[in-house]
Motif scaffolding. Structure first.
Motif, PDB file in Angstrom:
ATOM      1  N   GLY A  56      18.442  35.989  27.128  1.00  0.00           N
ATOM      2  CA  GLY A  56      19.707  36.142  27.539  1.00  0.00           C
ATOM      3  C   GLY A  56      20.072  37.423  28.051  1.00  0.00           C
ATOM      4  O   GLY A  56      21.175  37.827  28.557  1.00  0.00           O
ATOM      5  N   ASP A  57      19.167  38.398  27.797  1.00  0.00           N
ATOM      6  CA  ASP A  57      19.504  39.680  28.349  1.00  0.00           C
ATOM      7  C   ASP A  57      18.517  40.369  29.344  1.00  0.00           C
ATOM      8  O   ASP A  57      18.278  41.493  29.277  1.00  0.00           O
ATOM      9  N   VAL A  58      18.074  39.518  30.094  1.00  0.00           N
ATOM     10  CA  VAL A  58      17.175  39.932  31.291  1.00  0.00           C
ATOM     11  C   VAL A  58      17.949  40.151  32.450  1.00  0.00           C
ATOM     12  O   VAL A  58      18.820  39.710  32.809  1.00  0.00           O
ATOM     13  N   LYS A  59      17.892  41.401  33.034  1.00  0.00           N
ATOM     14  CA  LYS A  59      18.242  41.697  34.449  1.00  0.00           C
ATOM     15  C   LYS A  59      17.376  41.946  35.519  1.00  0.00           C
ATOM     16  O   LYS A  59      16.200  42.304  35.244  1.00  0.00           O
ATOM     17  N   PHE A  60      17.688  41.775  36.674  1.00  0.00           N
ATOM     18  CA  PHE A  60      16.816  41.874  37.958  1.00  0.00           C
ATOM     19  C   PHE A  60      17.595  42.718  38.955  1.00  0.00           C
ATOM     20  O   PHE A  60      18.645  42.811  39.126  1.00  0.00           O
TER      21      PHE A  60
ATOM     22  N   ALA B 202      26.281  33.006  40.337  1.00  0.00           N
ATOM     23  CA  ALA B 202      26.046  32.836  38.934  1.00  0.00           C
ATOM     24  C   ALA B 202      25.505  34.143  38.376  1.00  0.00           C
ATOM     25  O   ALA B 202      26.015  34.913  37.599  1.00  0.00           O
ATOM     26  N   GLY B 203      24.514  34.788  39.063  1.00  0.00           N
ATOM     27  CA  GLY B 203      23.600  35.808  38.710  1.00  0.00           C
ATOM     28  C   GLY B 203      24.556  37.236  39.096  1.00  0.00           C
ATOM     29  O   GLY B 203      24.475  37.981  38.072  1.00  0.00           O
ATOM     30  N   TRP B 204      25.623  37.096  40.029  1.00  0.00           N
ATOM     31  CA  TRP B 204      26.402  38.260  40.120  1.00  0.00           C
ATOM     32  C   TRP B 204      27.560  38.267  39.030  1.00  0.00           C
ATOM     33  O   TRP B 204      27.888  39.241  38.404  1.00  0.00           O
ATOM     34  N   VAL B 205      27.909  37.053  38.792  1.00  0.00           N
ATOM     35  CA  VAL B 205      29.318  36.801  37.961  1.00  0.00           C
ATOM     36  C   VAL B 205      28.722  37.503  36.571  1.00  0.00           C
ATOM     37  O   VAL B 205      29.485  38.101  35.779  1.00  0.00           O
ATOM     38  N   LEU B 206      27.606  36.942  36.130  1.00  0.00           N
ATOM     39  CA  LEU B 206      26.921  37.242  34.677  1.00  0.00           C
ATOM     40  C   LEU B 206      26.423  38.568  34.494  1.00  0.00           C
ATOM     41  O   LEU B 206      25.644  38.858  33.591  1.00  0.00           O
ATOM     42  N   ASP B 207      26.240  39.220  35.661  1.00  0.00           N
ATOM     43  CA  ASP B 207      25.735  40.476  35.603  1.00  0.00           C
ATOM     44  C   ASP B 207      24.077  40.396  35.425  1.00  0.00           C
ATOM     45  O   ASP B 207      23.704  41.386  34.690  1.00  0.00           O
ATOM     46  N   VAL B 208      23.730  39.478  35.677  1.00  0.00           N
ATOM     47  CA  VAL B 208      22.163  39.338  35.850  1.00  0.00           C
ATOM     48  C   VAL B 208      21.393  39.934  36.757  1.00  0.00           C
ATOM     49  O   VAL B 208      20.262  40.526  36.409  1.00  0.00           O
ATOM     50  N   VAL B 209      21.924  39.986  37.929  1.00  0.00           N
ATOM     51  CA  VAL B 209      21.179  40.367  39.376  1.00  0.00           C
ATOM     52  C   VAL B 209      22.027  41.677  39.797  1.00  0.00           C
ATOM     53  O   VAL B 209      23.269  41.266  39.838  1.00  0.00           O
ATOM     54  N   ILE B 210      21.384  42.770  40.270  1.00  0.00           N
ATOM     55  CA  ILE B 210      22.036  43.633  41.176  1.00  0.00           C
ATOM     56  C   ILE B 210      21.466  43.527  42.731  1.00  0.00           C
ATOM     57  O   ILE B 210      20.232  43.371  42.718  1.00  0.00           O
ATOM     58  N   PHE B 211      22.124  42.918  43.722  1.00  0.00           N
ATOM     59  CA  PHE B 211      21.872  42.715  44.708  1.00  0.00           C
ATOM     60  C   PHE B 211      21.945  44.029  45.865  1.00  0.00           C
ATOM     61  O   PHE B 211      23.106  44.652  45.784  1.00  0.00           O
ATOM     62  N   ILE B 212      21.072  44.320  46.212  1.00  0.00           N
ATOM     63  CA  ILE B 212      20.979  45.615  47.086  1.00  0.00           C
ATOM     64  C   ILE B 212      20.242  45.133  48.331  1.00  0.00           C
ATOM     65  O   ILE B 212      19.372  44.239  48.583  1.00  0.00           O
ATOM     66  N   LYS B 213      20.840  46.070  49.384  1.00  0.00           N
ATOM     67  CA  LYS B 213      20.162  46.015  50.715  1.00  0.00           C
ATOM     68  C   LYS B 213      18.867  47.182  50.897  1.00  0.00           C
ATOM     69  O   LYS B 213      19.359  48.198  50.455  1.00  0.00           O
ATOM     70  N   ARG B 214      17.909  46.639  51.258  1.00  0.00           N
ATOM     71  CA  ARG B 214      16.769  47.619  51.606  1.00  0.00           C
ATOM     72  C   ARG B 214      17.097  48.423  52.548  1.00  0.00           C
ATOM     73  O   ARG B 214      17.706  47.986  53.571  1.00  0.00           O
ATOM     74  N   GLN B 215      16.662  49.438  52.511  1.00  0.00           N
ATOM     75  CA  GLN B 215      17.014  50.749  53.623  1.00  0.00           C
ATOM     76  C   GLN B 215      18.673  50.989  53.744  1.00  0.00           C
ATOM     77  O   GLN B 215      18.911  51.300  54.883  1.00  0.00           O
ATOM     78  N   SER B 216      19.293  50.542  52.906  1.00  0.00           N
ATOM     79  CA  SER B 216      20.927  50.777  52.940  1.00  0.00           C
ATOM     80  C   SER B 216      21.282  51.941  52.205  1.00  0.00           C
ATOM     81  O   SER B 216      20.880  52.496  51.186  1.00  0.00           O
TER      82      SER B 216
END
Length: 367
Positions: free
Chosen positions: A137-141, A156-170
């Motif tokens: 329950g504590d895995v992040k990506f 769901a990944g964004w709301v629960l802070d599971v995933v941080i979404f990043i732009k490559r070369q941003s």
């Protein structure tokens, strides 16, 4: 906590009687119907509970700046229960079985996890390893920003802070990474450990992508790797520096898949998810625990350390191709119990039923 055992090594060698064509077809048909029903139902549940109810709860919690520790525990509990439904499905119906060797991972320990990347099944394996120490329950990506629009699960990944979404070369990637690191290292997170997963190859391994990696290695006078791609070092270096005072270890995971008769990777995620199996679908895993304090401080030394790490992974996987297993100390891997799986389903679907009933009652009252 994982403990040494030799039982897993022999589990993959138990013979199974051949299945008749009619029985195999019937089993595949049943598996397809069950999985279709399961997929639709769990997606609807996710959309309503996670994207709706839990999303509103978490958002309100953040806006009102309520107890941060309680919010983390809420998200962790929701994810642990929800992911257990998926993992139980894959471990029981898909017969996912892991033959595990190497070092024990520690419960309640924050770690940076690096893993070779071959398939969607890699993430399933990592969650199963995390479940062994109740950290699923504590895995992040870290993930590409384009996945944010993936139906249901991106939000769901964004709301629960599971995933941080990043732009490559941003140009904003650095700032977004810093915000994520500040969230993980926030003093209010005490006693809220995590696994931060980083696929340093940046993409899944294919033979076409390997050719690009070979050219990259030759241009920079690096060792040419056969079973993995060259790791991307900049993000890893930034992550290590940010987490030195917060995380305790690097978990080095190497996943070995066998090959089917036609040369495909076996088992695939599609096989495990869509078709039930009469025998175990075995995936081999070698894991190492490296104290974070053992990593170099200097950026150039740290970059070279990462390259050496992936050279070692390459050698491990080449030996695996020859021997069919990893030559290291065997560890025990435990399949999820039926009782725990049913308990998680009762909680999730019970909450789903209560939510539907409440919404229906409120709607009827409003009319």
């Amino acid at each position: 906590m994982t403990t040494p055992s030799s039982s897993n090594a022999s589990a993959a060698k138990v013979p199974f009687p051949p299945m008749t064509f009619g029985k195999a077809a019937l089993l595949r048909a049943f598996g397809s119907l069950y999985t279709a029903f399961f997929s639709v139902l769990i997606s609807v549940v996710t959309a309503i509970l996670v994207d709706g109810v839990v999303g509103l709860t978490v958002s309100a919690w953040r806006i009102l700046k309520l107890n941060h520790q309680a919010l983390i525990k809420l998200s962790s509990s929701v994810l642990r229960t929800w992911f257990s439904i998926f993992m139980g499905h894959l471990e029981h119906f898909g017969r996912l079985t892991i033959v595990l060797t190497g070092d024990a991972f520690h419960p309640n320990e924050s770690a940076l996890v690096v893993c070779n990347h071959r398939s969607w099944a890699d993430t399933v394996v990592i969650y199963s390893l995390a479940r062994q120490v109740r950290m699923h329950g504590d895995v992040k990506f870290l993930a590409k920003r384009s996945l944010l629009v993936f139906p249901v699960y991106g939000f769901a990944g964004w709301v629960l802070d599971v995933v941080i979404f990043i732009k490559r070369q941003s140009t904003s990637a650095g700032r977004r990474l810093n915000r994520m690191f500040s969230s993980l290292t926030d003093p209010r997170r005490r006693q809220a450990p995590y696994w931060l997963i980083s696929y340093l190859e940046g993409t899944r391994f294919t033979h076409a992508k390997r050719q690009n990696a070979v050219e990259f290695a030759k241009k920079r006078d690096l060792k040419v790797l056969e079973e993995v791609l060259q790791p991307r070092t900049k993000g890893f270096i930034s992550t290590v520096h940010a987490l030195r005072t917060n995380a305790q270890a690097v978990y080095d995971i190497t996943i070995g898949y066998t090959q089917s008769e036609n040369g495909d990777m076996d088992p695939t995620f599609k096989q495990m998810y869509l078709t039930p199996a009469r025998k175990d679908r075995v995936i081999h895993v070698h894991q190492r625990r490296i104290p974070l304090s053992d990593l170099p401080q200097d950026d150039e030394e740290l970059k070279n350390w990462v390259y050496r790490l992936y050279e070692q992974k390459d050698e491990l996987l080449k030996a695996f191709r020859t021997n069919g297993c990893f030559a290291a100390r065997p560890m025990r891997w435990n399949r999820m119990t039926w009782g725990y799986w049913m308990q998680c389903q009762a909680i999730v679907y019970g909450a789903f039923g209560i939510t539907i009933y409440t919404v229906y009652t409120l709607f009827s009252f409003a009319r």
